[in-house]
Design a protein around this motif. Structure first.
Motif, PDB file in Angstrom:
ATOM      1  N   HIS A 175       2.821   6.825  -6.866  1.00 11.71           N
ATOM      2  CA  HIS A 175       1.931   7.980  -6.728  1.00 11.71           C
ATOM      3  C   HIS A 175       0.477   7.617  -7.006  1.00 11.71           C
ATOM      4  N   LEU A 176       0.044   6.483  -6.446  1.00 10.49           N
ATOM      5  CA  LEU A 176      -1.333   6.029  -6.610  1.00 10.49           C
ATOM      6  C   LEU A 176      -2.241   6.726  -5.595  1.00 10.49           C
ATOM      7  N   ARG A 177      -3.519   6.901  -5.979  1.00  7.69           N
ATOM      8  CA  ARG A 177      -4.506   7.424  -5.039  1.00  7.69           C
ATOM      9  C   ARG A 177      -4.800   6.356  -3.995  1.00  7.69           C
ATOM     10  N   GLY A 178      -5.576   6.701  -2.980  1.00  7.61           N
ATOM     11  CA  GLY A 178      -5.886   5.760  -1.902  1.00  7.61           C
ATOM     12  C   GLY A 178      -6.575   4.500  -2.374  1.00  7.61           C
ATOM     13  N   ASP A 179      -7.594   4.666  -3.237  1.00  8.82           N
ATOM     14  CA  ASP A 179      -8.311   3.480  -3.718  1.00  8.82           C
ATOM     15  C   ASP A 179      -7.429   2.630  -4.630  1.00  8.82           C
ATOM     16  N   GLU A 180      -6.617   3.262  -5.451  1.00  9.78           N
ATOM     17  CA  GLU A 180      -5.715   2.511  -6.337  1.00  9.78           C
ATOM     18  C   GLU A 180      -4.655   1.777  -5.533  1.00  9.78           C
ATOM     19  N   SER A 181      -4.150   2.438  -4.512  1.00  9.91           N
ATOM     20  CA  SER A 181      -3.135   1.805  -3.679  1.00  9.91           C
ATOM     21  C   SER A 181      -3.723   0.647  -2.867  1.00  9.91           C
ATOM     22  N   THR A 182      -4.998   0.769  -2.496  1.00 11.04           N
ATOM     23  CA  THR A 182      -5.667  -0.331  -1.795  1.00 11.04           C
ATOM     24  C   THR A 182      -5.791  -1.550  -2.697  1.00 11.04           C
ATOM     25  N   VAL A 183      -6.193  -1.349  -3.937  1.00 15.16           N
ATOM     26  CA  VAL A 183      -6.285  -2.457  -4.895  1.00 15.16           C
ATOM     27  C   VAL A 183      -4.900  -3.052  -5.139  1.00 15.16           C
ATOM     28  N   PHE A 184      -3.886  -2.203  -5.213  1.00 14.93           N
ATOM     29  CA  PHE A 184      -2.504  -2.659  -5.392  1.00 14.93           C
ATOM     30  C   PHE A 184      -2.091  -3.552  -4.222  1.00 14.93           C
ATOM     31  N   GLY A 185      -2.417  -3.146  -3.003  1.00 20.92           N
ATOM     32  CA  GLY A 185      -2.092  -3.943  -1.821  1.00 20.92           C
ATOM     33  C   GLY A 185      -2.886  -5.231  -1.745  1.00 20.92           C
ATOM     34  N   MET A 186      -4.188  -5.165  -2.082  1.00 24.55           N
ATOM     35  CA  MET A 186      -5.016  -6.364  -2.039  1.00 24.55           C
ATOM     36  C   MET A 186      -4.556  -7.393  -3.068  1.00 24.55           C
ATOM     37  N   SER A 187      -4.130  -6.913  -4.240  1.00 27.95           N
ATOM     38  CA  SER A 187      -3.673  -7.856  -5.263  1.00 27.95           C
ATOM     39  C   SER A 187      -2.365  -8.526  -4.858  1.00 27.95           C
ATOM     40  N   ALA A 188      -1.639  -7.928  -3.948  1.00 26.34           N
ATOM     41  CA  ALA A 188      -0.396  -8.550  -3.486  1.00 26.34           C
ATOM     42  C   ALA A 188      -0.652  -9.700  -2.520  1.00 26.34           C
ATOM     43  N   ILE A 189      -1.800  -9.685  -1.829  1.00 28.20           N
ATOM     44  CA  ILE A 189      -2.023 -10.746  -0.824  1.00 28.20           C
ATOM     45  C   ILE A 189      -3.019 -11.797  -1.258  1.00 28.20           C
ATOM     46  N   PHE A 190      -3.907 -11.486  -2.204  1.00 24.02           N
ATOM     47  CA  PHE A 190      -4.878 -12.471  -2.656  1.00 24.02           C
ATOM     48  C   PHE A 190      -4.593 -12.795  -4.119  1.00 24.02           C
ATOM     49  N   SER A 191      -3.935 -13.920  -4.333  1.00 21.94           N
ATOM     50  CA  SER A 191      -3.492 -14.225  -5.688  1.00 21.94           C
ATOM     51  C   SER A 191      -4.323 -15.277  -6.393  1.00 21.94           C
ATOM     52  N   ASN A 192      -5.225 -15.940  -5.687  1.00 19.66           N
ATOM     53  CA  ASN A 192      -6.051 -16.924  -6.386  1.00 19.66           C
ATOM     54  C   ASN A 192      -7.463 -16.935  -5.835  1.00 19.66           C
ATOM     55  N   ASN A 193      -8.359 -17.662  -6.468  1.00 21.06           N
ATOM     56  CA  ASN A 193      -9.778 -17.604  -6.119  1.00 21.06           C
ATOM     57  C   ASN A 193     -10.174 -18.570  -5.012  1.00 21.06           C
ATOM     58  N   VAL A 194      -9.869 -19.810  -5.168  1.00 16.53           N
ATOM     59  CA  VAL A 194     -10.444 -20.823  -4.288  1.00 16.53           C
ATOM     60  C   VAL A 194      -9.510 -21.219  -3.162  1.00 16.53           C
ATOM     61  N   GLN A 195      -8.263 -21.285  -3.410  1.00 14.42           N
ATOM     62  CA  GLN A 195      -7.346 -21.813  -2.405  1.00 14.42           C
ATOM     63  C   GLN A 195      -6.959 -20.755  -1.423  1.00 14.42           C
TER      64      GLN A 195
ATOM     65  N   PHE B  89       0.837  -1.197   0.000  1.00 15.74           N
ATOM     66  CA  PHE B  89       0.000   0.000   0.000  1.00 15.74           C
ATOM     67  C   PHE B  89       0.876   1.252   0.000  1.00 15.74           C
ATOM     68  N   PHE B  90       1.853   1.272   0.899  1.00 14.28           N
ATOM     69  CA  PHE B  90       2.716   2.451   0.984  1.00 14.28           C
ATOM     70  C   PHE B  90       3.687   2.549  -0.196  1.00 14.28           C
ATOM     71  N   ILE B  91       4.097   1.422  -0.740  1.00 16.24           N
ATOM     72  CA  ILE B  91       4.914   1.467  -1.964  1.00 16.24           C
ATOM     73  C   ILE B  91       4.095   2.058  -3.098  1.00 16.24           C
ATOM     74  N   GLY B  92       2.849   1.670  -3.205  1.00 14.89           N
ATOM     75  CA  GLY B  92       1.970   2.222  -4.232  1.00 14.89           C
ATOM     76  C   GLY B  92       1.775   3.718  -4.075  1.00 14.89           C
ATOM     77  N   ARG B  93       1.630   4.170  -2.836  1.00 10.93           N
ATOM     78  CA  ARG B  93       1.427   5.601  -2.586  1.00 10.93           C
ATOM     79  C   ARG B  93       2.681   6.410  -2.875  1.00 10.93           C
ATOM     80  N   LYS B  94       3.820   5.944  -2.379  1.00 11.96           N
ATOM     81  CA  LYS B  94       5.052   6.730  -2.460  1.00 11.96           C
ATOM     82  C   LYS B  94       5.793   6.549  -3.786  1.00 11.96           C
ATOM     83  N   SER B  95       5.915   5.331  -4.252  1.00  5.67           N
ATOM     84  CA  SER B  95       6.724   5.076  -5.449  1.00  5.67           C
ATOM     85  C   SER B  95       5.945   5.293  -6.743  1.00  5.67           C
TER      86      SER B  95
END
Length: 110
Positions: free
Chosen positions: A90-110, A82-88
């Protein structure tokens, strides 16, 4: 143990490879793939999840330290990205949240 894990995962990778090969040599077209994906996500995966939940009462009690380690590490990875997205980037809050969420949830079922 490696052979046991290989034999356990082999059918899955075989089916994926078979589907890839079938599409590559035009044995199936795009619409068949769409239909199979719709079947998998709307019928097969929910059935698999309900079947697993049905047998959950027979399982031993959970080890909460495993959950704490998993979700704690997810929280750390989320905050870091999240903070890498914000600082490096320059993502907005919602974009940085999606960036952070995509880093921790990589698949659907497992």
């Amino acid at each position: 143990m490696i052979l046991q894990n290989f034999l356990l995962a082999f059918p899955l990778f075989f089916l994926v490879g078979l589907g890839f090969f079938s599409a590559k040599v035009s044995l199936i077209d795009f619409n068949v793939g769409k239909g199979l994906a719709k079947f998998a996500f709307n019928i097969a995966i929910p059935c698999l999840l309900f079947q697993t939940i049905r047998g959950a009462s027979n399982l031993p009690p959970p080890n909460w330290s495993i959950g704490l380690a998993y979700f704690g590490s997810c929280a750390l990875v989320f905050l870091l990205t999240f903070f890498i997205g914000r600082k490096s980037f320059h993502l907005r809050g919602d974009e940085s949240t999606v960036f952070g969420m995509s880093a921790i949830f990589s698949n659907n079922v497992q």
